[in-house]
Design a protein around this motif. Structure first.
Motif, short mmCIF file in Angstrom:
data_model
loop_
_atom_site.label_atom_id
_atom_site.label_comp_id
_atom_site.label_asym_id
_atom_site.label_seq_id
_atom_site.Cartn_x
_atom_site.Cartn_y
_atom_site.Cartn_z
N GLN A 37 -7.94 7.71 -2.30
CA GLN A 37 -7.83 6.50 -1.48
C GLN A 37 -8.35 5.30 -2.26
N GLN A 65 0.82 -1.21 0.00
CA GLN A 65 0.00 0.00 0.00
C GLN A 65 0.86 1.26 0.00
N SER A 101 -4.50 13.49 -4.32
CA SER A 101 -5.10 12.66 -3.28
C SER A 101 -6.15 11.71 -3.85
N GLY A 145 -1.10 6.08 1.38
CA GLY A 145 -2.41 5.50 1.58
C GLY A 145 -3.55 6.45 1.25
N THR A 146 -3.24 7.74 1.20
CA THR A 146 -4.25 8.74 0.85
C THR A 146 -3.75 9.75 -0.17
#
Length: 212
Positions: A121, A32, A119, A103-104
């Motif tokens: 997710q 991730q 950005s 992760g974001t």
């Protein structure tokens, strides 16, 4: 393979047409978070130029097309691109570049400064294609969109190392899963000093030049 600790500082020379290094994907795995970084000096910038990539409908990589640095990573079914609005790279100049995903957010750092971010997710979709150094990768695992110039080192770390407007470490003592100093070669092999021993394999006879 073992590295000669007395070896002078070197860099891999790429001709922009046939020379690349590759690392099979079965030697490393990102789940991730990721930090992909390298130091390079370009001779020129083509319309499409891969630097260190494994991007083919999935994966992640750094591009320097037309002198515009870009970090791409396949998140939640689409590419998330941290891309500079303008050309920031110069020929015959050493640059350090890093792509980070935490992760974001994807972040792109150039010479220690944050230059782009984006950005999104979702799940990171990776692939079984090799990591190509000095180009991009196609669906057959072969290189295209070649890079012309020198690459001093390449590192891949399975966490987001940098945060904020400058390259401040977010995680301490995180060990790289690929750490290529590119100071020497043993035949077609370019030694990886990380515990994974993900040695790079040369195509087209990549040579090492001594640099200061």
């Amino acid at each position: 393979l073992t590295q000669n600790e007395a070896q002078p500082n070197g860099a891999a020379r790429f001709n922009g047409t046939t020379q690349t290094l590759s690392i099979p994907s079965n030697r490393f795995k990102v789940t991730q978070e990721v930090t992909l970084e390298c130091r390079f000096k370009a001779e020129s910038f083509a319309e499409r130029t891969g630097l260190v990539t494994k991007t083919e409908g999935s994966g992640y990589g750094i591009f320097i097309t037309d002198g515009r640095p870009q970090f791409s990573i396949f998140i939640g079914g689409e590419y998330l691109n941290a891309l500079s609005d303008t050309p920031l790279l110069n020929v015959d100049t050493w640059h350090e570049i890093a792509g980070v995903y935490d992760g974001t957010e994807a972040r792109l750092y150039l010479d220690g400064k944050l230059v782009a971010s984006a950005s999104h997710q979702g799940e990171l979709k990776d692939n079984q294609l090799p990591l190509i150094i000095g180009g991009d990768v196609n669906g057959q695992g072969e290189a295209d969109s070649h890079f012309a110039g020198l690459i001093d080192w390449v590192r891949l770390t399975p966490t987001a190392l940098y945060t904020g407007p400058e390259m401040t470490h977010a995680s301490e003592n995180m060990e790289a899963m690929i750490d290529l100093p590119l100071d020497e070669n043993i035949g077609p092999w370019h030694p990886d000093t990380s515990p994974s021993k993900s040695h790079a394999i040369s195509t087209g006879g990549v040579i090492i030049e001594t640099i200061k």
